[in-house]
Structure formats: structure tokens, C-alpha cells
Design an enzyme around this catalytic site. Structure first.
Site, PDB file in Angstrom:
ATOM      1  CG  HIS A 124      -0.558   0.329   2.504  1.00 29.38           C
ATOM      2  ND1 HIS A 124      -0.451   1.617   2.959  1.00 29.38           N
ATOM      3  CD2 HIS A 124      -0.201  -0.453   3.561  1.00 29.38           C
ATOM      4  CE1 HIS A 124      -0.064   1.616   4.226  1.00 29.38           C
ATOM      5  NE2 HIS A 124       0.102   0.367   4.608  1.00 29.38           N
ATOM      6  CG  ASP A 136       1.964   1.886   7.891  1.00 28.59           C
ATOM      7  OD1 ASP A 136       1.690   1.324   6.825  1.00 28.59           O
ATOM      8  OD2 ASP A 136       1.116   2.111   8.781  1.00 28.59           O
ATOM      9  CD  GLU A 170      -3.253  -1.019   4.914  1.00 25.66           C
ATOM     10  OE1 GLU A 170      -3.183  -2.023   5.633  1.00 25.66           O
ATOM     11  OE2 GLU A 170      -3.019   0.132   5.352  1.00 25.66           O
ATOM     12  CD  GLU A 171      -2.400   2.941   7.045  1.00 23.99           C
ATOM     13  OE1 GLU A 171      -3.137   2.432   7.907  1.00 23.99           O
ATOM     14  OE2 GLU A 171      -1.173   2.762   7.040  1.00 23.99           O
ATOM     15  CG  ASP A 199       1.415  -2.821   5.392  1.00 23.91           C
ATOM     16  OD1 ASP A 199       2.062  -1.792   5.656  1.00 23.91           O
ATOM     17  OD2 ASP A 199       0.204  -2.945   5.647  1.00 23.91           O
ATOM     18  CG  HIS A 286      -0.918   4.179  11.993  1.00 25.03           C
ATOM     19  ND1 HIS A 286      -2.136   3.535  12.073  1.00 25.03           N
ATOM     20  CD2 HIS A 286      -0.327   3.700  10.867  1.00 25.03           C
ATOM     21  CE1 HIS A 286      -2.269   2.707  11.049  1.00 25.03           C
ATOM     22  NE2 HIS A 286      -1.178   2.774  10.305  1.00 25.03           N
TER      23      HIS A 286
HETATM   24  N1  DPN Z   1      -1.617  -2.805   7.733  1.00 24.89           N
HETATM   25  C1  DPN Z   1      -0.624  -2.020   8.413  1.00 24.89           C
HETATM   26  C2  DPN Z   1      -1.024  -0.599   8.383  1.00 24.89           C
HETATM   27  O1  DPN Z   1      -0.963  -0.098   7.324  1.00 24.89           O
HETATM   28  O2  DPN Z   1      -1.367  -0.019   9.398  1.00 24.89           O
HETATM   29  C3  DPN Z   1      -0.139  -2.502   9.690  1.00 24.89           C
HETATM   30  C4  DPN Z   1       0.145  -3.915   9.779  1.00 24.89           C
HETATM   31  C5  DPN Z   1       0.627  -4.647   8.714  1.00 24.89           C
HETATM   32  C6  DPN Z   1      -0.071  -4.499  10.971  1.00 24.89           C
HETATM   33  C7  DPN Z   1       0.842  -5.998   8.845  1.00 24.89           C
HETATM   34  C8  DPN Z   1       0.166  -5.799  11.112  1.00 24.89           C
HETATM   35  C9  DPN Z   1       0.608  -6.557  10.061  1.00 24.89           C
HETATM   36 ZN    ZN Z   2      -0.642   1.850   8.628  1.00 27.75          ZN
END
Ligand code: DPN
Ligand code: ZN
Length: 316
Positions: A124, A136, A170-171, A199, A286
């Protein structure tokens, strides 16, 4: 970093023997592609970091983030797309709407290979609104971009068709990747042999986590890390929390890598990986401090090389 352990040739042969079958089943023992199969290149961590510097500049110039529906997201997408177009990819922007704002996925196809067997790698590209989103998920986005550019530089001609993707929103709840999967015909979905997700792969206090999904994909990543002599653990922090989930739900074999988010590194993990126990893998998860300073170069380097290893091995 390059894998240069003894037995490298044997390990490569094992990987080229891995074959993902269309339609979601696990690889059987396919005939090895043989000694002519190309070895994956070393991915330059400096090149990956140069992309991160650009993503940071984009955020800084656009209110400090690269979030869905904001100027910094579209500028990030335009940056990645221009690199891919110049490298000979066929790029497609897929537009969708979420929370009243336009979002975009970027899809890049590498011409050639059997389009009945598509190997995908994706990340993402959006950040949260509170920061630049460099770990991230600039980290995954930049590493997948550099792997795609390496495919072009090597003039790699895999047996399978390669497709790379950068997801929007994605967020907001895996919006872009779900939109993509839902937009595929049943036939097109069944032609995806595997989806690899990246990710957060440069966490500042890193762990080395491999998704526990499709066995052939998992085995490929573990094999890479075994060659480096770096132990891995099964990814448990985020099952279903990233863009592989829509693919998995649609029956596509999935896998991926992760270096940790807001979970805390244990003493046992610090003993095997270094870093600081009692501290989150990414204490800037974040938040506004997720900048270019929020990256562990070793983790980013290893994971970038592992991406190339899997892309080469699984598409041969
Ligand atoms: N999906 C991620 C995010 O963008 O906040 C965080 C994440 C990824 C958490 C993979 C756990 C495992
Ligand atoms: Zn994130």
C-alpha cells in the site's frame, strides 16, 4: 546484501522447482527449471532509500502526509508510475471512491510470461494523515518499486507473468486492494498464482516475520532467511490487517514479509535479532515521526533482497 553462502546454487534450484498452480492450490513438485534459471539480483538498499527520500519530500510538500484523497497520495503514485513507465512496464491507474474522495491503485504489468499464471507483488502506497508514512508503507512501496526496476534492468523473462501493484486507501480498511480483487472476473482471479504483500518492512526496532499462508510462498521467504542465517518468526501481529486479505478471501495463495508495528519486542526476540526489548518494533507507527529517520537499513536491505528472491524464484 547478496546471498553468498555455500550451497547457493542448490538453494536456487529448490526455489525454481517451486511452482504455484493457478486456481489456488499449493505447489506440487514441478520439474526444476534447471541451472539456466536466472538468479535474483541484489537489490540496492541505497536505491530503495532514495525512493523513500522522494516520498518524504512529497509528504513534506503536501501538508506532511501521503494519505488517501490528499495531494501527497496522488504525487506518490505519479512518482512510482513515472519510474515504471520509463522502465518499460505497462501501467494502469484504477480509480475508486472512498469516504467521498477519489482513490487510486497503480498496476504495472511486465510484458511477457504466461498470463494464465500471474505472480503479483504489492504494497500500500497511502499513509495515514498524521505523518509521511515512510516505514508504513513507503518501505514496502519503495522495495517493490526497486524490485520491479530490477526486473527491467535484468531484462528478466520469467515463465510466468509478473504484475506489481501499489494500493490506495489501505489505511481506510484495505479499500484499494479489495476494489481491485472485486473488479476481477472469476477467470482473471483464478489466473493469479500468488500474491506477495509487503507492508512495513523497515521497522526501526525490527523483527523478521514471514506470513504463515501459502506454504510454497512461505517456504521461499524462509529459505532466503535461512541462507542469511537470520531466524524468522511467523507473522501474528496483523493477520488480515493488510492487502493480502482480499486476495486470500478470494482463494488466491498469499504470502509476505513484515518487520513489526506497535507490538513490543520481547527479550527473546531482542536476543535473536538485536534491537531493544520492551520497545515497539515501530514506536512511530501511525504517527508524525514515521519519517526517513524511522527506518532500519539492515531490515530494509534484507527484506528488499528477499522480495527479489521470491519474485524471481516463484515466477521462473
Ligand atoms: N496494515 C498495516 C497498516 O498499514 O497499518 C499494519 C500492519 C501490517 C499491521 C501488517 C500488522 C501486520
Ligand atoms: Zn498503517
Amino acid at each position: 546484501m547478496k546471498l553468498s553462502v555455500p550451497g547457493r546454487a542448490a538453494a536456487t534450484a529448490v526455489v525454481t522447482a517451486v511452482s504455484l498452480l493457478a486456481g489456488g492450490s499449493i505447489a506440487g513438485a514441478a520439474p526444476a527449471a534447471g541451472p539456466t534459471a536466472a538468479a535474483a539480483p541484489d537489490i540496492s538498499v541505497a536505491a530503495v532509500k532514495a525512493h523513500l527520500t522522494q516520498l518524504q519530500s512529497i509528504a513534506t510538500a503536501n501538508g506532511g502526509n501521503r494519505a488517501h484523497g490528499r495531494a501527497g497520495y496522488k504525487a506518490s503514485l505519479d512518482y512510482v508510475k513515472a519510474k515504471l513507465d520509463a522502465a518499460g512496464f505497462t501501467t494502469t491507474i484504477q480509480q475508486f471512491t472512498s469516504s467521498g474522495r477519489t482513490g487510486y491503485n497503480l498496476i504495472a504489468d511486465w510484458p511477457g510470461g504466461d498470463t494464465g499464471q500471474v505472480v503479483m507483488a504489492g504494497s500500500h502506497l497511502d499513509s495515514v494523515t498524521s505523518g509521511a508514512g515512510i516505514n508504513d508503507n513507503g518501505s514496502g512501496s519503495a522495495a517493490v518499486l526497486e524490485t520491479a526496476l530490477a526486473v527491467s534492468r535484468a531484462n528478466f523473462r520469467p515463465a510466468k507473468h509478473l504484475r506489481f501493484a501499489w494500493w490506495g486507501a489501505e489505511e481506510l480498511g484495505l479499500v484499494g486492494s479489495r476494489y481491485y480483487v472485486n473488479s476481477l472476473s472469476t477467470g482473471d482471479r483464478s489466473r493469479i498464482s500468488g500474491y506477495l504483500n509487503f507492508d512495513m518492512i523497515g521497522s526501526p526496532n525490527p523483527g523478521y516475520f514471514v506470513y504463515d499462508d501459502d506454504p510454497a510462498i512461505e517456504k521461499t521467504f524462509k529459505e532466503y532467511y535461512t541462507g542469511l542465517g537470520v531466524p524468522t518468526e511467523i507473522e501474528t501481529e496483523g493477520d488480515g490487517r493488510s492487502d493480502h486479505a482480499p486476495f486470500k478471501n478470494a482463494g488466491v495463495p498469499v504470502g509476505g514479509l513484515f518487520s513489526g508495528a506497535d507490538y513490543v519486542k520481547t527479550a527473546a526476540q531482542a536476543a535473536k535479532w538485536g534491537g531493544t526489548s520492551g520497545l515497539a518494533f515501530d514506536r512511530c507507527y501511525h504517527s508524525s515521526c514515521d519519517t526517513t529517520a524511522n527506518i532500519n537499513d539492515t531490515a530494509l536491505d534484507r527484506n528488499s533482497d528477499a522480495i527479489a528472491y521470491a519474485v524471481w524464484g516463484l515466477s521462473a
